[in-house]
Design a protein around this motif. Structure first.
Motif, PDB file in Angstrom:
ATOM      1  N   ASN A  55      39.711  43.429  38.870  1.00 39.21           N
ATOM      2  CA  ASN A  55      39.814  43.164  37.438  1.00 39.21           C
ATOM      3  C   ASN A  55      40.956  42.175  37.195  1.00 39.21           C
ATOM      4  OD1 ASN A  55      39.906  43.178  34.680  1.00 39.21           O
ATOM      5  ND2 ASN A  55      40.833  45.228  34.527  1.00 39.21           N
ATOM      6  N   VAL A  56      40.596  40.898  37.066  1.00 41.07           N
ATOM      7  CA  VAL A  56      41.634  39.872  36.908  1.00 41.07           C
ATOM      8  C   VAL A  56      42.203  39.842  35.486  1.00 41.07           C
ATOM      9  CG1 VAL A  56      40.670  38.442  38.754  1.00 41.07           C
ATOM     10  CG2 VAL A  56      40.014  37.989  36.377  1.00 41.07           C
ATOM     11  N   THR A  57      41.589  40.557  34.560  1.00 42.66           N
ATOM     12  CA  THR A  57      42.075  40.538  33.173  1.00 42.66           C
ATOM     13  C   THR A  57      43.140  41.612  32.913  1.00 42.66           C
ATOM     14  OG1 THR A  57      40.376  42.064  32.382  1.00 42.66           O
ATOM     15  CG2 THR A  57      39.822  39.714  32.341  1.00 42.66           C
ATOM     16  N   GLU A  58      43.453  42.419  33.915  1.00 47.58           N
ATOM     17  CA  GLU A  58      44.420  43.511  33.738  1.00 47.58           C
ATOM     18  C   GLU A  58      45.754  42.982  33.180  1.00 47.58           C
ATOM     19  OE1 GLU A  58      45.374  45.547  37.348  1.00 47.58           O
ATOM     20  OE2 GLU A  58      46.516  47.103  36.297  1.00 47.58           O
ATOM     21  N   GLY A  59      46.201  43.602  32.107  1.00 48.67           N
ATOM     22  CA  GLY A  59      47.499  43.253  31.536  1.00 48.67           C
ATOM     23  C   GLY A  59      47.513  41.942  30.759  1.00 48.67           C
ATOM     24  N   ALA A  60      46.345  41.315  30.600  1.00 45.44           N
ATOM     25  CA  ALA A  60      46.313  40.013  29.910  1.00 45.44           C
ATOM     26  C   ALA A  60      46.611  40.197  28.416  1.00 45.44           C
ATOM     27  CB  ALA A  60      44.938  39.369  30.086  1.00 45.44           C
ATOM     28  N   PRO A  61      47.551  39.449  27.861  1.00 47.10           N
ATOM     29  CA  PRO A  61      47.838  39.566  26.427  1.00 47.10           C
ATOM     30  C   PRO A  61      46.708  38.964  25.582  1.00 47.10           C
ATOM     31  CG  PRO A  61      49.183  37.841  27.412  1.00 47.10           C
ATOM     32  CD  PRO A  61      48.439  38.487  28.532  1.00 47.10           C
ATOM     33  N   ASP A  62      46.781  39.184  24.272  1.00 48.64           N
ATOM     34  CA  ASP A  62      45.721  38.716  23.364  1.00 48.64           C
ATOM     35  C   ASP A  62      45.505  37.209  23.448  1.00 48.64           C
ATOM     36  OD1 ASP A  62      45.450  41.259  22.565  1.00 48.64           O
ATOM     37  OD2 ASP A  62      46.636  41.050  20.706  1.00 48.64           O
ATOM     38  N   ASP A  63      46.582  36.479  23.742  1.00 47.33           N
ATOM     39  CA  ASP A  63      46.469  35.017  23.782  1.00 47.33           C
ATOM     40  C   ASP A  63      46.501  34.479  25.215  1.00 47.33           C
ATOM     41  OD1 ASP A  63      49.043  35.693  24.321  1.00 47.33           O
ATOM     42  OD2 ASP A  63      49.958  34.158  23.032  1.00 47.33           O
ATOM     43  N   ALA A  64      46.028  35.297  26.153  1.00 50.86           N
ATOM     44  CA  ALA A  64      46.067  34.889  27.561  1.00 50.86           C
ATOM     45  C   ALA A  64      45.181  33.683  27.820  1.00 50.86           C
ATOM     46  CB  ALA A  64      45.625  36.048  28.448  1.00 50.86           C
ATOM     47  N   ILE A  65      45.527  32.927  28.842  1.00 51.50           N
ATOM     48  CA  ILE A  65      44.750  31.768  29.272  1.00 51.50           C
ATOM     49  C   ILE A  65      44.322  31.994  30.722  1.00 51.50           C
ATOM     50  CG2 ILE A  65      44.830  29.283  29.721  1.00 51.50           C
ATOM     51  CD1 ILE A  65      47.067  29.144  27.571  1.00 51.50           C
ATOM     52  N   PHE A  66      43.019  31.831  30.974  1.00 55.46           N
ATOM     53  CA  PHE A  66      42.514  31.991  32.338  1.00 55.46           C
ATOM     54  C   PHE A  66      42.160  30.618  32.911  1.00 55.46           C
ATOM     55  CE2 PHE A  66      41.864  35.975  30.242  1.00 55.46           C
ATOM     56  CZ  PHE A  66      42.103  36.931  31.212  1.00 55.46           C
ATOM     57  N   ILE A  67      42.527  30.393  34.167  1.00 53.34           N
ATOM     58  CA  ILE A  67      42.100  29.183  34.879  1.00 53.34           C
ATOM     59  C   ILE A  67      41.328  29.652  36.111  1.00 53.34           C
ATOM     60  CG2 ILE A  67      42.809  27.054  36.030  1.00 53.34           C
ATOM     61  CD1 ILE A  67      45.425  27.166  34.408  1.00 53.34           C
ATOM     62  N   ILE A  68      40.034  29.366  36.128  1.00 53.60           N
ATOM     63  CA  ILE A  68      39.178  29.928  37.171  1.00 53.60           C
ATOM     64  C   ILE A  68      38.608  28.805  38.043  1.00 53.60           C
ATOM     65  CG2 ILE A  68      37.215  31.464  37.629  1.00 53.60           C
ATOM     66  CD1 ILE A  68      39.291  32.820  35.839  1.00 53.60           C
ATOM     67  N   ASN A  69      38.731  29.013  39.356  1.00 54.10           N
ATOM     68  CA  ASN A  69      38.081  28.097  40.296  1.00 54.10           C
ATOM     69  C   ASN A  69      36.626  28.514  40.441  1.00 54.10           C
ATOM     70  OD1 ASN A  69      37.235  26.508  42.431  1.00 54.10           O
ATOM     71  ND2 ASN A  69      38.271  27.778  43.981  1.00 54.10           N
ATOM     72  N   SER A  70      35.714  27.717  39.902  1.00 55.55           N
ATOM     73  CA  SER A  70      34.291  28.072  40.002  1.00 55.55           C
ATOM     74  C   SER A  70      33.444  26.820  39.814  1.00 55.55           C
ATOM     75  CB  SER A  70      33.943  29.105  38.932  1.00 55.55           C
ATOM     76  OG  SER A  70      32.538  29.311  38.921  1.00 55.55           O
ATOM     77  N   SER A  71      32.277  26.836  40.444  1.00 58.88           N
ATOM     78  CA  SER A  71      31.338  25.713  40.259  1.00 58.88           C
ATOM     79  C   SER A  71      30.445  25.965  39.046  1.00 58.88           C
ATOM     80  CB  SER A  71      30.478  25.556  41.521  1.00 58.88           C
ATOM     81  OG  SER A  71      29.782  26.763  41.775  1.00 58.88           O
ATOM     82  N   LYS A  72      30.574  27.162  38.472  1.00 58.47           N
ATOM     83  CA  LYS A  72      29.689  27.516  37.349  1.00 58.47           C
ATOM     84  C   LYS A  72      30.182  26.908  36.038  1.00 58.47           C
ATOM     85  CE  LYS A  72      27.691  31.623  39.338  1.00 58.47           C
ATOM     86  NZ  LYS A  72      28.372  32.711  40.043  1.00 58.47           N
ATOM     87  N   ASP A  73      29.297  26.928  35.066  1.00 57.74           N
ATOM     88  CA  ASP A  73      29.622  26.400  33.744  1.00 57.74           C
ATOM     89  C   ASP A  73      30.679  27.294  33.072  1.00 57.74           C
ATOM     90  OD1 ASP A  73      28.533  24.357  31.685  1.00 57.74           O
ATOM     91  OD2 ASP A  73      28.826  26.232  30.571  1.00 57.74           O
ATOM     92  N   PRO A  74      31.658  26.680  32.389  1.00 53.19           N
ATOM     93  CA  PRO A  74      32.703  27.470  31.740  1.00 53.19           C
ATOM     94  C   PRO A  74      32.165  28.593  30.843  1.00 53.19           C
ATOM     95  CG  PRO A  74      33.281  25.149  31.669  1.00 53.19           C
ATOM     96  CD  PRO A  74      31.909  25.228  32.265  1.00 53.19           C
ATOM     97  N   SER A  75      31.019  28.364  30.169  1.00 51.54           N
ATOM     98  CA  SER A  75      30.498  29.402  29.263  1.00 51.54           C
ATOM     99  C   SER A  75      30.049  30.643  30.050  1.00 51.54           C
ATOM    100  CB  SER A  75      29.340  28.837  28.437  1.00 51.54           C
ATOM    101  OG  SER A  75      28.298  28.430  29.301  1.00 51.54           O
ATOM    102  N   ILE A  76      29.513  30.409  31.246  1.00 52.47           N
ATOM    103  CA  ILE A  76      29.071  31.541  32.089  1.00 52.47           C
ATOM    104  C   ILE A  76      30.284  32.358  32.543  1.00 52.47           C
ATOM    105  CG2 ILE A  76      27.978  32.147  34.295  1.00 52.47           C
ATOM    106  CD1 ILE A  76      26.243  29.597  33.931  1.00 52.47           C
TER     107      ILE A  76
END
Lengths: 191, 392
Positions: free
Chosen positions: A85-106
């Protein structure tokens, strides 16, 4: 930047995640800031999930413990999204940067984050393979983090990538990593 | 800016050792040694220091080689950690008994079993009665600064005792943070040239060091070690004054934080002190008068100064990152001894925390402060010794 920036990195042993945290900390020293970069210490096994952290502040950093509520969360390995669970402890205004080949919406849907939380995506593994032939996503991710956080300029990041790789690697690898960091900075997209 | 780096505690201390440029360094080149010594060995290989590096087969031998080198008349250093320090134990007493000013950074780690090499003070606390001076460090900057200051204390002609510089394993030793270095020349001048006392290599004046001594003189000899220790405080303060002139950074026997008007207080060593200070600020904003004392010089222990500083409190918690099974923690017993002679003294509790690298979080400092508020209000204590953050 007056307040403290806290970052959590999720990666796998051997991907250069801890090095990425170090390069970012080093680059953020500019302007007299205080920095920290440290991994969560455990058995060091290639491929095992690991966490690393950054703190960046204009004030002296006295806190010496893991970051609990990171403003920015970076996932260096897309397969981690299915196992932890990478969202653990994330504040309301957290920013995620994800390494993925998928579309950002997915990715945004997969993370199931709230409207206020932002999701940025880049195909850091592909950029790395294009740039220097190895699936090491750390340099593109450092570039993306510089862009998203605004904590440090691309030029400073590139200087630091050069410095941290300079002693150990051939010019071809260094140039590849510089290209990768630059492309990470340019290609990261919000979802 | 030019002297500011993002480095690990190990890198910072290794850099201080490079700047000191000792004559001899002996080390056992495998775990439990840390990359502090690996980095220093690189400086030797790269010709950046004049040090003769002796790689030995154990930590016991590393300290033995330092004893030999120091007795011969050289400036000797080593570094160790956790079980490595435990294996040196016999020779630690030889070094102090022979009054050899050896410098040894100690990356504080736990002791087995169960096998664990994470941040913990059990190693250096186990060596507290070995006759070594001990300086403790909150962060990489303090570890660097203490290493630069250590030899001036150890080699002072009134002292001539070995010295440990303690820093938290992993939390400081392997974590990267901002450190400001001094210029090489400044450190070189500050540390100065070593003047050996009765060196064995002075072959015009043959002598024996550390021979048999019988009951008729052993006590007198040991008392002189105590006398030397009793002079350390002043030299530590003088060295700190001189260091402030070259660095702008001030050190003392201990550090206090928001303690002058405090009603409740926390005593804690090393890296956890920083986290505690941040939590103290939160409680100060709520109007809670809480402060902190962080010992720097643990051996010799500055009993009088600490008594003066803590006796006005109503309630006090001493946190130990080390246990003495069936007894209070080692820091608690020293603070209790300090305060025993005060007429008005705080109610004191002891918390054992962070063993084997267990994270000390802001939440833990909050638990302690809440309990101290309760004790100050009611005068009642539930448990004098307890374990912080332990899972039942």
């Amino acid at each position: 930047m007056s307040e403290m920036l806290e970052v959590r990195w999720h990666g796998r042993g051997g991907q250069g995640t801890v090095t990425a945290a170090k390069v970012f900390a080093d680059a953020c020293l500019s302007g007299g800031r205080y920095v920290q970069a440290f991994p969560e210490y455990g058995p060091e096994r290639a491929g095992a999930p690991l966490k690393a952290y950054n703190r960046i502040s204009s004030q002296e950093l006295r806190m010496h413990c893991p970051v609990l509520n990171p403003k920015i969360i970076i996932v260096a390995d897309p397969t981690l999204l299915d196992s932890i669970n990478v969202t653990e402890g994330a504040p309301d205004d957290a920013i995620f940067i994800i390494n993925s080949s998928k579309d950002p919406s997915i990715i945004r849907a997969k993370l199931n984050v709230s409207k206020k939380q932002k999701v940025f995506v880049l195909d850091a593994t592909k950029i790395a393979i294009d740039s220097f032939g190895r699936p090491m996503p750390n340099s593109p991710l450092v570039g993306a983090l510089a862009r998203v956080s605004g904590a440090v300029s691309l030029e400073t990041i590139l200087e630091d990538v050069k410095k941290s790789f300079g002693k150990k690697f051939a010019k071809k690898i260094i140039d590849g990593n510089l290209e990768a960091a630059k492309r990470g900075f340019e290609e990261v997209k919000e979802g | 800016m030019s002297n500011i780096y993002a480095v690990t505690g190990n890198e910072a201390v290794a850099n201080a050792l490079r700047q000191i440029n000792p004559d001899v360094c002996a080390a056992y080149p495998i775990t439990p040694q840390t990359d502090l010594m690996q980095r220093f060995a690189s400086f030797v290989s790269d010709g950046l220091v004049d040090t003769e590096m002796i790689l030995v087969e154990s930590e016991h031998s590393a300290m033995s080689a330092c004893v030999g080198a120091s007795a011969a008349g050289g400036r000797a250093v080593t570094a160790t950690s956790g079980p490595g320090l435990a294996l040196m134990w016999e020779i630690l007493f030889v070094a102090s008994g022979m009054r050899l000013p050896i410098l040894m950074p100690v990356v504080n780690r736990s002791l087995s079993a169960p096998l664990n090499i994470h941040g913990d003070h059990s190693d250096a606390m186990g060596a507290r009665d070995s006759g070594w001076v001990q300086l403790w460090s909150e962060n990489a900057q303090e570890a660097y600064d203490n290493t630069v200051q250590a030899l001036l204390i150890a080699e002072h002609m009134d002292i001539r005792l070995p010295i440990m510089v303690c820093l938290d394993g992993f939390i400081i030793s392997h974590s990267i943070e901002r450190v400001e270095y001094l210029d090489d020349d400044i450190v070189k001048n500050f540390v100065g040239t070593y003047k050996p006392q009765n060196p064995l290599l002075d072959i015009q004046h043959p002598k024996s060091i550390g021979p048999l001594i019988l009951p008729d003189l052993y006590t007198e000899y040991k008392r002189t070690q105590h006398e030397a220790m009793s002079k350390v405080k002043n030299i530590v303060l003088k060295t700190a004054d001189d260091f402030a002139k070259i660095s702008g950074r001030k050190y003392s026997l201990f550090e206090t934080y928001r303690l002058d008007d405090a009603e409740i207080g926390i005593v804690i060593l090393n890296s956890a002190a920083g986290t505690t200070k941040d939590v103290i600020d939160i409680y100060r904003e709520k109007g809670i008068k809480v402060g902190l004392l962080k010992p720097r010089l643990f051996r010799p222990f500055p009993y009088e100064e600490i008594r003066e500083t803590l006796q006005h409190l109503k309630a006090l918690c001493v946190l130990d990152r080390c246990d003495s099974f069936g007894a209070f923690g080692p820091l608690y017993t020293e603070i209790a001894s300090s305060l025993y002679l005060s007429e008005n003294k705080p109610i004191m509790i002891n918390k054992i925390y962070g063993l084997g690298g267990r994270d000390y979080m802001p939440e833990h400092a909050k638990i302690v402060i809440e309990e101290l508020i309760e004790i100050a209000n009611t005068g009642k204590v539930k448990l004098f010794k307890d374990y912080l953050g332990v899972r039942e």
